[in-house]
Design a protein around this motif. Structure first.
Motif, mmCIF file in Angstrom:
data_model
loop_
_atom_site.group_PDB
_atom_site.id
_atom_site.type_symbol
_atom_site.label_atom_id
_atom_site.label_comp_id
_atom_site.label_asym_id
_atom_site.label_seq_id
_atom_site.Cartn_x
_atom_site.Cartn_y
_atom_site.Cartn_z
ATOM 1 N N ALA A 142 0.803 -1.156 -0.080
ATOM 2 C CA ALA A 142 0.044 -0.170 0.042
ATOM 3 C C ALA A 142 0.761 1.239 -0.016
ATOM 4 O O ALA A 142 0.440 2.374 -0.382
ATOM 5 N N ARG A 143 2.095 1.110 0.423
ATOM 6 C CA ARG A 143 3.018 2.450 0.285
ATOM 7 C C ARG A 143 3.229 2.795 -0.955
ATOM 8 O O ARG A 143 3.506 4.112 -0.723
ATOM 9 N N ARG A 144 2.951 2.243 -1.947
ATOM 10 C CA ARG A 144 3.291 2.575 -3.397
ATOM 11 C C ARG A 144 2.548 3.801 -3.762
ATOM 12 O O ARG A 144 3.094 4.743 -4.441
ATOM 13 N N ALA A 145 1.387 3.878 -3.170
ATOM 14 C CA ALA A 145 0.707 5.054 -3.473
ATOM 15 C C ALA A 145 0.390 6.061 -2.724
ATOM 16 O O ALA A 145 -0.458 7.237 -2.702
ATOM 17 N N SER A 146 1.327 6.129 -1.437
ATOM 18 C CA SER A 146 1.163 7.061 -0.443
ATOM 19 C C SER A 146 2.004 8.162 -0.535
ATOM 20 O O SER A 146 3.262 7.964 -0.397
ATOM 21 N N LEU A 147 1.735 9.526 -0.294
ATOM 22 C CA LEU A 147 2.514 10.599 -0.287
ATOM 23 C C LEU A 147 3.708 10.346 0.721
ATOM 24 O O LEU A 147 4.664 10.914 0.669
ATOM 25 N N ILE A 148 3.037 9.770 1.883
ATOM 26 C CA ILE A 148 4.260 9.659 3.026
ATOM 27 C C ILE A 148 5.414 8.981 2.667
ATOM 28 O O ILE A 148 6.413 9.251 3.297
ATOM 29 N N TRP A 149 5.421 8.162 1.873
ATOM 30 C CA TRP A 149 6.513 7.288 1.630
ATOM 31 C C TRP A 149 7.147 7.704 0.021
ATOM 32 O O TRP A 149 7.970 6.850 -0.140
ATOM 33 N N GLU A 150 7.122 8.791 -0.164
ATOM 34 C CA GLU A 150 7.833 9.345 -1.390
ATOM 35 C C GLU A 150 9.159 9.440 -0.927
ATOM 36 O O GLU A 150 9.369 9.984 0.328
ATOM 37 N N SER A 151 10.197 9.283 -1.719
ATOM 38 C CA SER A 151 11.532 9.206 -1.178
ATOM 39 C C SER A 151 11.963 10.775 -0.654
ATOM 40 O O SER A 151 12.708 10.922 0.355
ATOM 41 N N TYR A 152 11.514 11.431 -1.275
ATOM 42 C CA TYR A 152 11.953 13.057 -0.892
ATOM 43 C C TYR A 152 11.293 13.390 0.572
ATOM 44 O O TYR A 152 12.093 13.860 1.527
ATOM 45 N N THR A 153 10.042 12.596 0.690
ATOM 46 C CA THR A 153 9.607 12.897 2.171
ATOM 47 C C THR A 153 10.287 12.285 3.290
ATOM 48 O O THR A 153 10.438 12.840 4.219
ATOM 49 N N VAL A 154 10.617 10.966 2.766
ATOM 50 C CA VAL A 154 11.201 10.061 3.917
ATOM 51 C C VAL A 154 12.635 10.783 4.211
ATOM 52 O O VAL A 154 12.929 10.857 5.378
ATOM 53 N N GLY A 155 13.134 11.095 3.046
ATOM 54 C CA GLY A 155 14.801 11.979 3.481
ATOM 55 C C GLY A 155 14.394 13.011 4.099
ATOM 56 O O GLY A 155 15.361 13.512 5.191
ATOM 57 N N GLU A 156 13.440 13.815 3.876
ATOM 58 C CA GLU A 156 13.185 15.143 4.790
ATOM 59 C C GLU A 156 12.846 14.676 6.111
ATOM 60 O O GLU A 156 13.574 15.278 7.463
ATOM 61 N N ARG A 157 12.159 13.553 6.465
ATOM 62 C CA ARG A 157 11.881 13.179 7.749
ATOM 63 C C ARG A 157 13.057 12.559 8.426
ATOM 64 O O ARG A 157 13.048 13.214 9.648
ATOM 65 N N ILE A 158 13.855 11.974 7.868
ATOM 66 C CA ILE A 158 15.040 11.553 8.633
ATOM 67 C C ILE A 158 15.821 12.726 8.878
ATOM 68 O O ILE A 158 16.386 13.154 9.968
ATOM 69 N N SER A 179 12.350 3.235 13.824
ATOM 70 C CA SER A 179 11.801 3.733 12.607
ATOM 71 C C SER A 179 12.614 4.358 11.666
ATOM 72 O O SER A 179 12.573 3.945 10.476
ATOM 73 N N LEU A 180 13.446 5.266 12.078
ATOM 74 C CA LEU A 180 14.295 6.144 11.513
ATOM 75 C C LEU A 180 15.307 5.248 10.799
ATOM 76 O O LEU A 180 15.718 5.391 9.617
ATOM 77 N N THR A 181 15.788 4.246 11.415
ATOM 78 C CA THR A 181 16.871 3.490 10.703
ATOM 79 C C THR A 181 16.328 2.510 9.720
ATOM 80 O O THR A 181 16.639 2.184 8.638
ATOM 81 N N GLU A 182 14.925 1.863 9.866
ATOM 82 C CA GLU A 182 14.169 1.284 8.661
ATOM 83 C C GLU A 182 14.018 2.137 7.604
ATOM 84 O O GLU A 182 14.099 1.725 6.443
ATOM 85 N N GLN A 183 13.732 3.555 7.896
ATOM 86 C CA GLN A 183 13.364 4.420 6.805
ATOM 87 C C GLN A 183 14.792 4.600 5.765
ATOM 88 O O GLN A 183 14.576 4.951 4.760
ATOM 89 N N ALA A 184 15.731 4.860 6.637
ATOM 90 C CA ALA A 184 17.003 4.941 6.040
ATOM 91 C C ALA A 184 17.250 3.598 5.092
ATOM 92 O O ALA A 184 17.779 3.981 3.918
ATOM 93 N N ARG A 185 17.141 2.521 5.499
ATOM 94 C CA ARG A 185 17.339 1.358 4.675
ATOM 95 C C ARG A 185 16.289 1.567 3.429
ATOM 96 O O ARG A 185 16.719 1.210 2.381
ATOM 97 N N PHE A 186 15.109 1.772 3.741
ATOM 98 C CA PHE A 186 14.158 1.886 2.463
ATOM 99 C C PHE A 186 14.513 3.044 1.619
ATOM 100 O O PHE A 186 14.460 2.700 0.248
ATOM 101 N N LEU A 187 15.169 4.298 2.290
ATOM 102 C CA LEU A 187 15.588 5.288 1.268
ATOM 103 C C LEU A 187 16.742 4.800 0.350
ATOM 104 O O LEU A 187 16.647 4.932 -0.815
#
Length: 615
Positions: A142-158, A179-187
């Protein structure tokens, strides 16, 4: 009009095969771009080979020292009464993403000295709730269609969370760190590589990976981010030090990212990275200074060219060149402005300047033809314009259709400005208007701008053009001639030229058009919000503000139709101050139906002393 022109061009060029090839390439590129959202196969080979896809820090550890501070209980109770509605969605996707980029964390930092405990406690609660609601999505389709998981948004969040807790001298809650470490792996698996359309986002991605690498003592992430920056900085930054994307605000924003990486590299003892980015960082800072103009009240500003970022308001970055991170690469030329702590530079602290003037060089021309940027300071005027040697740019960027556009300051005060782009929603007429020549101090011919709207959607052979700048000085003043064959795609081609003449009491614009037949010429002027325009007669206005007085004339206005708006029902007569924010400002549209060749002249005569205007 543009599409009809293009199809006629295809017929004239017998270009069916070229058009079919171009259309096929576009379709393949779109397919690759969509696929890129879920795969790394289109990473550059050396990036893909080095990517630490499976890396995870061995243990969860916050690298920065934490300090224990006494909590301000009154402030804590006040903050505890408000909880972020994480599920809220806005009409503008950028506003939704801003919430989830956690940019607002940095807005809390200026109050940290008096309310540190209360702020940290409240932020911890909000971010823990975010983790509870959304972190599980990282493994879901489901993350594919989510603005929350856009790469730029993930990067800004980190990046924003690392900055916040670093300045607060606190360790994030365990759930947030996980969560932040998982998001870094995701990015790492979703870097924004997009072929020739790769833009500034890739550097933002690298910044996030690097800051996570420092914060969680993860050398693999630091080394990988360093490789990305080594590869991409020479591509994104011109040899002169300008971000190649056509926006003055993004020049400051991008420079900020580079300086933050350098700051954390020093904390990590990463001298190799610091030396690698040193040449680019010094030049980027210099080119931020290129845009700075000092007002009569001593404050600093810069002209808005191209897009305004939704991430942070322009004023938040205006004093960047005086910051301590910048001073490590380039000593400020004068003492820091009194901006306070509510700017980016205020977070890090200000450096001592050497006392010389910044930005402005009287009777000086700063010309960077390889990057397309020009600045002239003479006779009280500060003139900016951007004219690439060829165009339009086909790489990703934040450019507008602003060929022949300029911004003018007089005695440090803004006079003629870019009306600006209100938002990034192409479905909103207010957003798309800001891209067009009508929103700039430019002109259209038969309703066409110098570049096709959405020029990257057309073959280069159709939209490509050449430009030329010539500058001459004599005892009367300074002459600047801009020439372009951008309108050669028309069925009856027109060559356009714009000449600026600058002397002590006068600023003159002469637009010249050569070709055949009749054409409708529309010329636009957008005035700063502080300027009042009072019409004297047709084609003549007094212009005034607290620090500027003069008169604007249309020479030979009888053959023209003139429209003047200030805060009209449409977007004509408005000035964008920041993303999503606009105020009333004067705008003029001057129309003429003319046989070629044709020449139009406009003048501003300035008041030389109180009570007297030289006309």
């Amino acid at each position: 009009m543009e599409k009809r022109l293009f199809y006629n061009w295809v017929l004239r060029q017998n270009g069916y095969l070229k058009f079919a090839e171009f259309t096929l390439k576009r379709a393949v590129h779109k397919m690759k771009r969509d696929l890129l959202r879920e795969t790394c196969v289109f990473y550059p080979p050396e990036i893909r080979a080095a990517a630490p896809f499976s890396f995870k820090p061995e243990r969860l550890r916050w690298a920065f020292r934490s300090a224990s501070k006494q909590e301000n209980s009154a402030s804590a109770r006040k903050l505890d009464g408000f909880h972020i509605d994480w599920q809220r969605e806005h009409d503008d996707p950028e506003e939704t993403e801003a919430l989830h980029r956690w940019n607002w964390l940095l807005a809390l930092l200026p109050d940290r000295t008096s309310n540190e405990g209360a702020i940290t406690r409240w932020v911890d609660l909000q971010l823990i709730e975010w983790v509870r609601l959304f972190s599980h999505e990282i493994e879901r389709e489901a993350r594919r269609a989510s603005l929350i998981w856009e790469s730029y948004t993930v990067g800004e969040r980190i990046s924003n969370s690392v900055l916040f807790y670093y300045f607060m001298k606190k360790e994030p809650p365990k759930a947030v760190m996980e969560s932040l470490t998982e998001q870094a792996r995701f990015l790492v698996q979703r870097l924004e590589y997009n072929g020739m359309r790769t833009g500034n986002h890739i550097l933002n991605n690298a910044r996030a990976v690097y800051l996570a690498g420092v914060a969680f003592d993860a050398p693999a992430w630091r080394q990988f981010a360093s490789l990305i920056m080594r590869r991409e900085l020479p591509v994104l930054v011109t040899a002169d030090g300008f971000l190649r994307e056509g926006s003055s605000h993004y020049q400051f924003l991008f420079t900020r990212w580079v300086l933050e990486v350098a700051w954390f590299a020093e904390l990590a003892g990463d001298g190799e990275l610091i030396e690698m980015i040193r040449p680019a960082a010094g030049l980027l800072i210099k080119r931020c200074s290129f845009f700075l103009v000092k007002g009569a009240d001593g404050s600093w500003d810069f002209p808005r060219f191209g897009d305004i970022s939704p991430d942070f308001r322009p004023g938040w970055l205006v004093d960047l060149v005086w910051s301590k991170p910048a001073a490590r690469f380039l000593e400020p030329q004068r003492e820091a402005p009194t901006s306070g702590s509510d700017t980016w530079a205020g977070l890090f602290g200000f450096a001592e300047g050497n006392g010389t003037e910044n930005g402005r060089k009287e009777d000086a021309i700063q010309a960077f033809p390889g990057s397309g940027w020009y600045r002239l300071d003479a006779a009280g005027h500060t003139l900016f314009f951007r004219l690439d040697e060829s165009g339009p740019p086909m790489h990703a960027g934040h450019h507008h259709n602003d060929l022949f556009h300029f911004c003018l300051f007089y005695n440090g005060e803004p006079v003629l400005i870019d009306a600006g782009r209100l938002n990034y929603m192409l479905s909103d007429a207010r957003g798309s208007y800001g891209l067009r020549p009508e929103a700039h101090n430019a002109f259209t011919i038969d309703g066409l701008g110098a570049a096709p709207s959405g020029w990257h959607l057309y073959p280069q052979a159709y939209s490509r053009f050449k430009n030329r700048v010539e500058i001459e000085t004599d005892r009367d003043g300074i002459w600047i001639l801009l020439t372009s064959n951008a309108f050669s795609r028309m069925e009856r081609p027109v060559e356009a030229r714009r000449t600026f003449f600058i002397s002590r009491p006068l600023f003159r614009i002469t637009d010249s058009f050569s070709g055949t037949g009749e054409h409708e010429i529309k010329t636009f002027f957008h005035w700063d919000k502080a300027l009042a325009l009072s019409q004297i007669k047709k084609g003549e206005w007094d212009i005034s503000s607290g620090a500027v007085r003069g008169r604007f004339r249309v020479i030979d206005p009888q053959s023209s139709s003139i429209r003047h708006e200030r805060g009209g029902e449409g977007f004509f007569g408005w000035m964008v101050e920041g993303y999503g924010s606009a105020v009333k400002a004067g705008s003029l549209e001057i129309s003429a139906r003319a046989a070629m060749p044709f020449e139009a002249v406009y003048e501003i005569s300035w008041e030389e002393r109180a009570g007297h205007v030289r006309y």
